[in-house]
Design an enzyme around this catalytic site. Structure first.
Site, PDB file in Angstrom:
ATOM      1  N   PRO A   1       0.785  -1.221   0.000  1.00 64.97           N
ATOM      2  CG  PRO A   1       0.291  -0.837   2.206  1.00 64.97           C
ATOM      3  CD  PRO A   1       1.297  -1.456   1.320  1.00 64.97           C
ATOM      4  CD  GLU A   2       4.565   2.826  -2.987  1.00 63.47           C
ATOM      5  OE1 GLU A   2       4.738   3.965  -3.437  1.00 63.47           O
ATOM      6  OE2 GLU A   2       5.216   1.848  -3.364  1.00 63.47           O
TER       7      GLU A   2
END
Length: 265
Positions: A2-3
């Site tokens: 997750p960015e």
DNA sequence: ATCGGTACCTGCACGC
DNA sequence: TGCGTGCAGGTACCGA
């Protein structure tokens, strides 16, 4: 997983939960609670209605009506899922009204769930949103840092939300070497980096993020920005612009992928 | 005050 | 088949 683009996609996919009430919460893996008492945490959540769900950097903030926040960070492998059977790595199960279930899954357990009345310190001290920071502020901040640009882009107190994929992709588009010193990136080069970050993140959000291994949003949908990666995890493959083999170096203990011809210090 | 290095976890792909 | 190694979207904490 997750960015910023992935977390944004997950937060958006949780929109159907706004207005719903949390009937109960169950916690299994306790590591993701980071020492918080599971019973107290459950009691804090129980009975409250979800007022809003938004992304803040890489955090998901679930605002509870008049009663603080459920703060979620996905770490490397965290997943928030609407419904579905609990699995081996399901650490939290929230039961909602109208038959809703929200699961938190995380095999590596680098992510966390926290209940807090106010926004926690580690959220408050994050830097500006990369898609909102004005260029003059960005350039001024760059000039004060002596570290390598790749390290700085990963630093959440500089900008909130950029991670390894989007740091590499932004540097490629800006034509900047990951080992370049931040304080020496000024003027046109700084402008290019600012624009590259905006473009990469905007495109990635539109694509629903990058599904590298098994990332999906809360409704199980994959992103497809991985198809547009120009350097990330393309070591040895030809540069899309000049054909030179993409190289990999370690910066700040993380892999950095770059084109040795197109990206200059 | 700012850096880099290390630790924290599990799973997977790879070579032998 | 199994074992060891290296790698993976993350941050927190330590000492220099």
């Amino acid at each position: 997983m997750p960015e910023l683009p992935e977390v944004e996609t997950v937060a958006r996919s949780l929109a159907p939960l706004v207005g719903r009430r949390i009937l109960s919460a169950e916690f299994r893996g306790l590591r993701v609670l980071r020492g918080a008492d599971p019973d107290r945490m459950a009691a804090s959540l129980q009975g409250h209605r979800i007022a809003a769900i938004q992304r803040y950097g890489k955090f998901i903030l679930v605002s509870l009506q008049g009663a603080g926040y459920l703060v979620i960070h996905l770490g490397m492998t965290g997943r928030v899922l609407l419904g579905g059977p609990p699995g081996k790595h399901t650490h939290a199960i929230l039961t909602l009204d109208r038959g809703g279930v929200l699961l938190y899954d995380d095999s590596r357990q680098f992510g966390c769930l926290q209940y807090s009345r106010e926004l926690p310190q580690r959220v408050q001290k994050l830097g500006p949103e990369p898609l909102e920071v004005p260029f003059p502020e960005f350039e001024a901040a760059l000039s004060k840092r002596k570290t390598r640009i790749k390290s700085l882009l990963l630093n959440q107190s500089f900008l909130r939300g950029i991670g390894n994929i989007y740091a590499d992709e932004s540097l490629f588009r800006a034509g900047l070497h990951p080992l370049a010193l931040a304080c020496r990136i000024r003027g046109d080069r700084a402008r290019r980096l600012h624009r590259a970050i905006t473009a990469v993140l905007t495109e990635a959000i539109a694509a629903g993020g990058s599904s590298i291994s098994d990332y999906v949003d809360a409704q199980g949908r994959k992103g497809f920005f991985q198809l547009s990666h120009r350097v990330y995890q393309r070591t040895g493959e030809p540069c899309v612009d000049c054909g030179a083999p993409i190289r990999r170096v370690i910066v700040a203990q993380r892999s950095s992928h770059f084109c040795p011809k197109c990206q200059k210090r």
